[in-house]
Design a protein around this motif. Structure first.
Motif, PDB file in Angstrom:
ATOM      1  N   TYR A 180       8.017   6.147  -5.833  1.00  8.65           N
ATOM      2  CA  TYR A 180       7.447   5.550  -4.628  1.00  8.65           C
ATOM      3  C   TYR A 180       8.473   5.297  -3.525  1.00  8.65           C
ATOM      4  CZ  TYR A 180       2.744   4.743  -6.420  1.00  8.65           C
ATOM      5  OH  TYR A 180       1.462   4.912  -6.879  1.00  8.65           O
ATOM      6  N   GLY A 181       9.713   5.692  -3.728  1.00  9.03           N
ATOM      7  CA  GLY A 181      10.745   5.378  -2.759  1.00  9.03           C
ATOM      8  C   GLY A 181      10.683   6.216  -1.500  1.00  9.03           C
ATOM      9  N   LEU A 182      11.016   5.562  -0.384  1.00  6.02           N
ATOM     10  CA  LEU A 182      11.141   6.262   0.894  1.00  6.02           C
ATOM     11  C   LEU A 182      12.548   6.807   1.100  1.00  6.02           C
ATOM     12  CD1 LEU A 182       9.196   3.789   3.202  1.00  6.02           C
ATOM     13  CD2 LEU A 182       8.418   6.048   2.448  1.00  6.02           C
ATOM     14  N   TYR A 232       4.899   0.357   0.054  1.00  5.49           N
ATOM     15  CA  TYR A 232       5.681   0.253  -1.184  1.00  5.49           C
ATOM     16  C   TYR A 232       6.322   1.618  -1.431  1.00  5.49           C
ATOM     17  CZ  TYR A 232       6.786  -1.098  -5.966  1.00  5.49           C
ATOM     18  OH  TYR A 232       7.456  -1.417  -7.117  1.00  5.49           O
ATOM     19  N   GLU A 233       7.636   1.757  -1.420  1.00  9.95           N
ATOM     20  CA  GLU A 233       8.704   0.806  -1.310  1.00  9.95           C
ATOM     21  C   GLU A 233       9.901   1.504  -0.694  1.00  9.95           C
ATOM     22  OE1 GLU A 233      10.504  -0.371  -5.078  1.00  9.95           O
ATOM     23  OE2 GLU A 233       9.702   1.436  -6.009  1.00  9.95           O
ATOM     24  N   THR A 237       0.867  -1.176   0.000  1.00  9.65           N
ATOM     25  CA  THR A 237       0.000   0.000   0.000  1.00  9.65           C
ATOM     26  C   THR A 237       0.903   1.224   0.000  1.00  9.65           C
ATOM     27  OG1 THR A 237      -1.936   1.041   1.032  1.00  9.65           O
ATOM     28  CG2 THR A 237      -0.236   0.217   2.515  1.00  9.65           C
ATOM     29  N   GLY A 238       0.296   2.400  -0.060  1.00  9.75           N
ATOM     30  CA  GLY A 238       1.070   3.639  -0.118  1.00  9.75           C
ATOM     31  C   GLY A 238       0.777   4.401  -1.380  1.00  9.75           C
ATOM     32  N   CYS A 239      -0.487   4.758  -1.544  1.00  8.83           N
ATOM     33  CA  CYS A 239      -0.976   5.351  -2.786  1.00  8.83           C
ATOM     34  C   CYS A 239      -0.283   6.681  -3.089  1.00  8.83           C
ATOM     35  CB  CYS A 239      -2.479   5.560  -2.645  1.00  8.83           C
ATOM     36  SG  CYS A 239      -3.323   5.863  -4.179  1.00  8.83           S
TER      37      CYS A 239
END
Length: 430
Positions: free
Chosen positions: A293-295, A284-285, A253-255
């Protein structure tokens, strides 16, 4: 008589293993996860596939990453592919020392269950068991997936018995080998037409040896700050989970429709609206890619030669992790305040029974009731899927495309499919 050098080496080796042995194990009991100390376990996880083949063999990189993960209060990683012949002790020890558990997919690039020509054969079985063998010794192995989004379109549901057969045989292998009962489950794409038929089918039936031990959902519905529990469609997902007899959680998840991501859905998943039914979520992710989408980021790739380790040109897959602002701090702020306690295992008496096996429908679920599962080596032509028949569609080139789902929420799709497609592309460069 042992030499001093040998004794010293033995002590170092034993200390390296100690965190893995000391961390409590996690098991599935009824619809919940419990640690061996009796505490209910809620997943605060991150998808961690930095390289196409195996992110758990670079001990120094794992140590760098785990130090930053601890500041997030993460307690789980999800890894999609590993090389079972690799040495994973260093990375698993680093994660265990931080209290971080592993959810691991058993398939490889060449052994995934094909939804078009579904099969469950000896080659697949042998590959999956090798991965299981490589990770059962680690106490911080939380669970295994026999598939990830195998069914990505609603008219591929005839592949479901093959997924269930894989779970059956991997559970039988686990038990025959005398391994700890590490949960075996499946990670599903969020397809409106198949809700809740797929999750119920995989858990249904009176023979528990043929059903999954846990169910993960890859859901990208809660996208904008204006969304809430009702408008996102989470209320619908929650209603499907209330009668589920095995642990259910968000395996992705993590829209993201436009930056930044606020991760407001975490307050619902890990809060009183959902945590009595759901066991947490995987974000993600970890690493930044072109999809945004990277943290964290390891910085730009300076290498003149593109290798299989370079997931996408321009992004490094190793180095000092640097938080991506403000997504990292936004997730950190959410998880900091979300610490559900749940119920103690000594006070928990499971009452849920398996859901009924769903009948086939005109809407896309094609498996009629509790059909006999295929035997090892059986193959079936399940039909040709077309993107027009599925609510959840998308491409690797545009993984953040959205489409309204039947629940009224938005589904961001193509995430895991896109990840696999990117990785497969690198195989042709080698």
């Amino acid at each position: 008589m042992l030499s001093k050098a040998l004794v010293a080496a033995s002590l170092i080796a034993s200390s390296a293993f100690r965190p893995i042995e000391a961390v409590p194990t996690v098991s599935a009991v009824g619809s919940k996860f419990f640690m061996s100390n009796g505490t209910q376990f809620f997943i605060k996880g991150i998808a961690y596939q930095k390289t196409p083949d195996d992110p758990l063999i670079d001990t120094k990189q794992c140590q760098r990453d785990v130090a930053l993960m601890k500041t997030l209060a993460a307690n789980t990683i999800r890894v999609y592919h590993v090389d079972p012949s690799g040495d994973h002790t260093g990375c698993m020890s680093a994660f265990a020392d931080a209290g971080i558990y592993l959810l691991l997919d058993l398939d490889t690039f060449n052994t995934v269950i094909d939804p078009i020509v579904a099969s469950w054969n000896q080659t697949q079985y042998s590959a999956y068991t090798k991965v299981m063998d490589a990770f059962v010794t680690f106490n911080n192995t939380l669970g295994f997936f026999v598939g990830n989004e195998v069914i990505a379109m609603n008219n591929q549901s005839l592949a479901a018995p093959y997924i269930k057969a894989a779970a059956r045989d991997l559970k039988a292998y686990r038990d025959a080998k005398g391994y700890r009962k590490i949960p075996v489950g499946y990670s599903a794409a969020d397809i409106a037409e198949l809700r809740p038929a797929l999750q119920n089918y995989l858990a249904c039936g009176t023979n528990s040896s043929e059903s999954i031990d846990m169910f993960g959902l890859n859901a990208y519905e809660w996208c904008e700050a204006s969304n809430n529990f009702q408008t996102s469609g989470y209320s619908t997902l929650n209603s499907y989970a209330q009668i589920y007899n095995v642990p259910i959680f968000f395996s992705e998840t993590g829209c993201r429709t436009s930056p930044p991501r606020l991760f407001q859905d975490q307050s619902a998943i890990l809060g009183p609206q959902m945590n009595q039914y759901w066991s947490g979520a995987i974000i993600y992710e970890w690493i930044e890619e072109a999809n945004g989408y990277g943290l964290i980021s390891y910085g730009p790739n300076k290498s003149a030669t593109v290798t299989a380790s370079d997931i996408l040109g321009g992004y490094s897959v190793a180095g000092t992790p640097t938080p991506m602002s403000p997504d990292f701090s936004n997730l950190q702020a959410q998880w900091k305040t979300l610490n559900p306690t749940g119920v103690a295992s000594s006070d928990y008496k499971p009452t849920m029974t398996p859901p009924p096996c769903p009948a086939s429908t005109a809407g896309g679920w094609l498996v009629d009731g509790n059909v006999a599962l295929p035997s090892l080596g059986q193959t079936q032509q399940t039909g040709t899927a077309t993107a027009a028949t599925a609510t959840s569609t998308g491409t690797a080139a545009n993984p953040s495309s959205t489409k309204a789902g039947a629940s009224g929420g938005k589904e961001i799709t193509g995430m895991s499919v896109g990840l696999v497609a990117v990785m497969l592309g690198f195989m042709y460069w080698l």
